[in-house]
Design a protein around this motif. Structure first.
Motif, PDB file in Angstrom:
ATOM      1  N   VAL A   1     -39.444 -12.071 -22.834  1.00 38.94           N
ATOM      2  CA  VAL A   1     -40.193 -12.410 -23.980  1.00 38.94           C
ATOM      3  C   VAL A   1     -39.772 -13.471 -24.671  1.00 38.94           C
ATOM      4  O   VAL A   1     -38.610 -13.649 -24.955  1.00 38.94           O
ATOM      5  N   LEU A   2     -40.845 -14.565 -24.922  1.00 38.58           N
ATOM      6  CA  LEU A   2     -40.534 -15.454 -25.577  1.00 38.58           C
ATOM      7  C   LEU A   2     -41.244 -15.457 -27.042  1.00 38.58           C
ATOM      8  O   LEU A   2     -42.327 -14.968 -27.350  1.00 38.58           O
ATOM      9  N   LEU A   3     -40.466 -15.604 -28.278  1.00 37.84           N
ATOM     10  CA  LEU A   3     -40.828 -15.325 -29.522  1.00 37.84           C
ATOM     11  C   LEU A   3     -41.128 -16.763 -30.014  1.00 37.84           C
ATOM     12  O   LEU A   3     -40.159 -17.330 -30.031  1.00 37.84           O
ATOM     13  N   VAL A   4     -42.369 -17.014 -30.717  1.00 37.74           N
ATOM     14  CA  VAL A   4     -42.488 -18.114 -31.301  1.00 37.74           C
ATOM     15  C   VAL A   4     -42.762 -18.111 -32.712  1.00 37.74           C
ATOM     16  O   VAL A   4     -43.855 -17.711 -33.040  1.00 37.74           O
ATOM     17  N   GLU A   5     -41.472 -18.380 -33.402  1.00 38.08           N
ATOM     18  CA  GLU A   5     -41.570 -18.010 -34.946  1.00 38.08           C
ATOM     19  C   GLU A   5     -40.514 -18.959 -35.417  1.00 38.08           C
ATOM     20  O   GLU A   5     -39.339 -19.073 -34.934  1.00 38.08           O
ATOM     21  N   ASP A   6     -40.919 -19.768 -36.499  1.00 35.76           N
ATOM     22  CA  ASP A   6     -40.036 -20.526 -37.175  1.00 35.76           C
ATOM     23  C   ASP A   6     -39.568 -19.885 -38.554  1.00 35.76           C
ATOM     24  O   ASP A   6     -38.454 -20.420 -38.823  1.00 35.76           O
ATOM     25  N   ASP A   7     -39.895 -18.805 -38.822  1.00 39.60           N
ATOM     26  CA  ASP A   7     -39.102 -17.991 -39.896  1.00 39.60           C
ATOM     27  C   ASP A   7     -38.108 -17.220 -39.249  1.00 39.60           C
ATOM     28  O   ASP A   7     -38.297 -16.243 -38.727  1.00 39.60           O
ATOM     29  N   ASP A   8     -36.944 -17.531 -39.793  1.00 44.20           N
ATOM     30  CA  ASP A   8     -35.510 -16.596 -39.271  1.00 44.20           C
ATOM     31  C   ASP A   8     -35.670 -15.303 -39.738  1.00 44.20           C
ATOM     32  O   ASP A   8     -35.333 -14.401 -38.844  1.00 44.20           O
ATOM     33  N   GLY A   9     -36.254 -15.073 -40.710  1.00 38.06           N
ATOM     34  CA  GLY A   9     -36.130 -13.447 -41.315  1.00 38.06           C
ATOM     35  C   GLY A   9     -37.162 -12.965 -40.425  1.00 38.06           C
ATOM     36  O   GLY A   9     -36.883 -11.858 -39.895  1.00 38.06           O
ATOM     37  N   ASP A  10     -38.352 -13.444 -40.302  1.00 38.17           N
ATOM     38  CA  ASP A  10     -39.421 -12.577 -39.474  1.00 38.17           C
ATOM     39  C   ASP A  10     -38.832 -12.433 -37.918  1.00 38.17           C
ATOM     40  O   ASP A  10     -39.100 -11.714 -37.257  1.00 38.17           O
ATOM     41  N   ALA A  11     -38.180 -13.630 -37.570  1.00 38.63           N
ATOM     42  CA  ALA A  11     -37.815 -13.216 -36.071  1.00 38.63           C
ATOM     43  C   ALA A  11     -36.547 -12.274 -35.879  1.00 38.63           C
ATOM     44  O   ALA A  11     -36.567 -11.662 -35.149  1.00 38.63           O
ATOM     45  N   LEU A  12     -35.867 -12.036 -36.890  1.00 36.35           N
ATOM     46  CA  LEU A  12     -34.793 -11.264 -36.979  1.00 36.35           C
ATOM     47  C   LEU A  12     -35.467  -9.836 -36.893  1.00 36.35           C
ATOM     48  O   LEU A  12     -35.197  -8.926 -36.514  1.00 36.35           O
ATOM     49  N   LEU A  13     -36.508  -9.597 -37.791  1.00 36.74           N
ATOM     50  CA  LEU A  13     -37.161  -8.368 -37.818  1.00 36.74           C
ATOM     51  C   LEU A  13     -37.856  -7.784 -36.276  1.00 36.74           C
ATOM     52  O   LEU A  13     -37.702  -6.986 -35.847  1.00 36.74           O
ATOM     53  N   VAL A  14     -38.565  -8.779 -35.602  1.00 34.55           N
ATOM     54  CA  VAL A  14     -38.827  -8.824 -34.524  1.00 34.55           C
ATOM     55  C   VAL A  14     -37.876  -8.294 -33.510  1.00 34.55           C
ATOM     56  O   VAL A  14     -38.025  -7.599 -32.707  1.00 34.55           O
ATOM     57  N   GLU A  15     -36.830  -9.014 -33.569  1.00 33.23           N
ATOM     58  CA  GLU A  15     -35.674  -8.872 -32.655  1.00 33.23           C
ATOM     59  C   GLU A  15     -35.059  -7.404 -32.752  1.00 33.23           C
ATOM     60  O   GLU A  15     -34.849  -6.482 -31.746  1.00 33.23           O
ATOM     61  N   GLU A  16     -34.891  -6.810 -34.222  1.00 30.99           N
ATOM     62  CA  GLU A  16     -34.422  -5.690 -34.373  1.00 30.99           C
ATOM     63  C   GLU A  16     -35.369  -4.334 -33.961  1.00 30.99           C
ATOM     64  O   GLU A  16     -35.208  -3.630 -33.518  1.00 30.99           O
ATOM     65  N   GLY A  17     -36.823  -4.827 -33.885  1.00 33.55           N
ATOM     66  CA  GLY A  17     -37.814  -4.029 -33.633  1.00 33.55           C
ATOM     67  C   GLY A  17     -37.788  -3.860 -32.069  1.00 33.55           C
ATOM     68  O   GLY A  17     -37.911  -2.445 -31.640  1.00 33.55           O
ATOM     69  N   LEU A  18     -37.668  -4.615 -31.390  1.00 34.92           N
ATOM     70  CA  LEU A  18     -37.383  -4.825 -29.898  1.00 34.92           C
ATOM     71  C   LEU A  18     -36.164  -3.893 -29.547  1.00 34.92           C
ATOM     72  O   LEU A  18     -36.205  -3.389 -28.620  1.00 34.92           O
ATOM     73  N   ARG A  19     -35.238  -4.354 -30.241  1.00 32.09           N
ATOM     74  CA  ARG A  19     -33.987  -3.724 -29.846  1.00 32.09           C
ATOM     75  C   ARG A  19     -34.151  -1.965 -29.984  1.00 32.09           C
ATOM     76  O   ARG A  19     -33.534  -1.111 -29.215  1.00 32.09           O
ATOM     77  N   ASP A  20     -34.897  -1.353 -31.075  1.00 33.46           N
ATOM     78  CA  ASP A  20     -34.932   0.092 -31.284  1.00 33.46           C
ATOM     79  C   ASP A  20     -36.235   0.267 -30.315  1.00 33.46           C
ATOM     80  O   ASP A  20     -36.385   1.710 -30.170  1.00 33.46           O
ATOM     81  N   ALA A  21     -37.033  -0.533 -29.562  1.00 34.82           N
ATOM     82  CA  ALA A  21     -38.056   0.066 -29.019  1.00 34.82           C
ATOM     83  C   ALA A  21     -37.497   0.541 -27.439  1.00 34.82           C
ATOM     84  O   ALA A  21     -36.519   0.304 -27.005  1.00 34.82           O
ATOM     85  N   ASP A  22     -38.515   1.571 -26.992  1.00 29.89           N
ATOM     86  CA  ASP A  22     -38.020   2.010 -25.583  1.00 29.89           C
ATOM     87  C   ASP A  22     -38.236   0.757 -24.568  1.00 29.89           C
ATOM     88  O   ASP A  22     -39.249   1.064 -23.806  1.00 29.89           O
ATOM     89  N   LEU A  23     -37.467  -0.303 -24.679  1.00 34.89           N
ATOM     90  CA  LEU A  23     -37.928  -1.367 -23.722  1.00 34.89           C
ATOM     91  C   LEU A  23     -36.727  -2.052 -23.550  1.00 34.89           C
ATOM     92  O   LEU A  23     -35.873  -2.287 -24.462  1.00 34.89           O
TER      93      LEU A  23
END
Length: 391
Positions: free
Chosen positions: A21-43
Motif C-alpha cells: 500500500v502506498l499512502l499519499v499524505e502530506d500531513d504527518d498526523g493523518d498519516a499516523l492515524l492511517v498507519e495505526e488503523g492498518l496495524r489494527d486491521a485484519d490485514l
C-alpha cells in the motif's frame, strides 16, 4: 530520489498475501492515524509513504494507493486523474469532507472507494483496502477477457478472409487445403484460394506476405480477396499477377513489403496446367516418388522494384496427377532441437510417406508430420493446397 522504506504493519495471517500500500499524505498526523488503523486491521500490509503526487508517481508498483486529495503539488480530482493516467493500481481516496458527494464523485472519476478522514475505523479501512484491490483485479481480468474476445473475433474475421472455402464445382477434382498457425496462435500473412471458372478451368494459389503480425495478415486477406475477384471477373491468368501487384503496392504499409505467390491454372480437360511463380517455392508433383516441378519460369516476388514479369510454365499432367503448393513455413521449420530445417527434401519424404499410407487427408497428415518433426508448434504459419485429378 531515494525510495522511502517500506513499513510492515498488521500481523501476517497464514494463507493471506501481503498487500503493498502506498499512502499519499502530506500531513504527518493523518498519516499516523492511517498507519495505526492498518496495524489494527485484519490485514498484512507493506506500507510506503509519499508526501507529494510527484513522489507518488514514482512508486506505483503497489497493490493499492491511499490518496489524499489535498497535496502540496495537486488538489482535488486533478491528483486522482494524474495518478490514474500514470497507471496507478486500486485507488482509495481520503477526503476530509463528510458526506458522500466528494467520495461518490471520486468513484465516478475512477477511484475504487473513498474514506472520510477521522470517521473510518480500522475494520472499515482494512475492508476498503482489501475490496479495492479485489475490485481492481476483477476489472483487469474483465478487460483482459474482453481483449481476448476481441482478438479472437478479429482472428476469426481474418481467418475467413485468408483461408476461404475453395469454390470448386467439379466433383471429380480433388481439392485439399490446410493451415497451421505459428507459435503465438495468430494468423500471419499466408493465404490460399482455389476457384473454378465457368469455362471449367481451375485456378489455385498460395501466397505469403513477408513479415509477421496483424498488418501482414490484413494485407494477405486483401490480396486473397483481390485475387478471387480477378478470377471471378474472368481476367486472363497472365494478367492476374500484374494486377495483384498493383493492389499490393496500394495497400502495403511500407514500401519494402513484398509477397511471394505460386499460382496454377488447370485446363478444363485437366490434362495440363500453367504454373506461375513469383518468388515462391516450387510446387511438388505427387506420385510414388514426389518431385519438384521445374523452376525454369520463376519470376520475381510481387512488390520487388526490379524489372521482369511472370511467364507461365506449361505442365503436362497426364491422366492422373496431384500438385501440392505450400508456404515456406513448412520448409523453414527446424527438426526438433537442431538447427537443421525440414527443407524441400524433408517435405518430400513426409509427402511420400503420406501417399504410401494412402492417407485419407493428405494435407492434414503432412502438416501433422511437420509438427511432429519440429517437436511443437511452428514458429511461422504454414499453408498447404493440393489439387488432384484421377489419382
Amino acid at each position: 530520489m531515494a525510495s522511502a522504506p517500506q513499513v510492515a504493519v498488521g500481523t501476517p495471517v497464514a494463507g493471506q498475501d501481503e498487500f503493498r500500500v502506498l499512502l499519499v499524505e502530506d500531513d504527518d498526523g493523518d498519516a499516523l492515524l492511517v498507519e495505526e488503523g492498518l496495524r489494527d486491521a485484519d490485514l498484512h500490509v507493506g506500507l510506503l509513504r509519499a508526501r507529494t503526487l510527484d513522489e507518488a508517481l514514482e512508486r506505483l508498483d503497489v497493490d493499492c494507493v491511499l490518496l489524499d486529495l489535498g497535496l502540496p503539488d495537486a488538489f482535488g480530482f486533478d491528483a486522482l486523474q494524474r495518478l490514474l493516467a500514470a497507471g496507478a493500481p486500486a485507488v482509495v481516496v481520503l477526503t476530509g469532507l463528510a458526506g458522500g458527494d466528494v467520495g461518490l464523485a471520486a468513484v465516478a472519476h475512477g477511484a475504487q472507494d473513498y474514506l472520510v478522514k477521522g470517521e473510518a475505523d480500522s475494520e472499515t479501512l482494512g475492508r476498503s483496502v482489501r475490496y479495492a484491490v479485489q475490485r481492481r483485479r476483477l476489472e483487469e481480468s474483465d478487460r483482459a477477457l474482453y481483449r481476448s474476445l476481441v482478438r479472437a473475433e478479429e482472428n476469426n474475421r481474418l481467418e475467413r478472409a485468408l483461408l476461404p472455402t475453395p469454390m470448386v464445382h467439379d466433383p471429380r477434382l480433388e481439392v485439399r487445403v490446410g493451415y497451421r498457425a505459428g507459435r503465438d496462435g495468430l494468423l500471419g500473412g499466408d493465404f490460399y484460394d482455389v476457384v473454378e471458372r465457368h469455362d471449367g478451368t481451375v485456378l489455385a494459389l498460395v501466397g505469403d506476405v513477408c513479415g509477421h503480425g496483424p498488418d501482414e495478415a490484413a494485407l494477405g486477406a486483401t490480396l486473397r480477396t483481390a485475387w478471387r475477384t480477378l478470377v471471378l471477373a474472368d481476367v486472363a491468368a497472365e494478367d492476374i499477377l500484374p494486377l495483384l501487384e498493383r493492389v499490393l503496392e496500394a495497400e502495403r504499409s511500407r514500401p519494402e513489403v513484398f509477397t511471394t505467390v505460386s499460382m496454377i491454372e488447370v485446363a478444363a480437360d485437366r490434362a495440363s496446367a500453367d504454373l506461375y511463380l513469383a518468388g515462391h517455392p516450387v510446387p511438388l508433383m505427387l506420385g510414388e516418388r514426389s518431385r519438384l516441378a521445374p523452376a525454369t519460369a520463376r519470376g520475381r516476388a510481387l512488390g520487388i522494384p526490379v524489372t521482369g514479369g511472370w511467364s507461365p510454365l506449361r505442365l503436362e499432367l497426364g491422366d492422373a496427377w496431384k500438385i501440392m503448393m505450400y508456404t515456406d513455413g513448412v520448409l523453414e521449420a527446424t527438426v526438433r532441437d537442431s538447427a537443421d530445417r525440414i527443407g524441400k527434401e524433408g517435405l518430400r519424404r513426409l509427402v511420400d510417406a503420406a501417399v504410401a499410407h494412402a492417407a485419407h487427408d493428405l494435407v492434414t497428415e503432412v502438416l501433422h508430420g511437420v509438427h511432429e518433426l519440429h517437436g511443437g508448434e511452428l514458429v511461422d504459419d504454414a499453408a498447404l493446397v493440393v489439387v488432384g485429378w484421377g489419382a
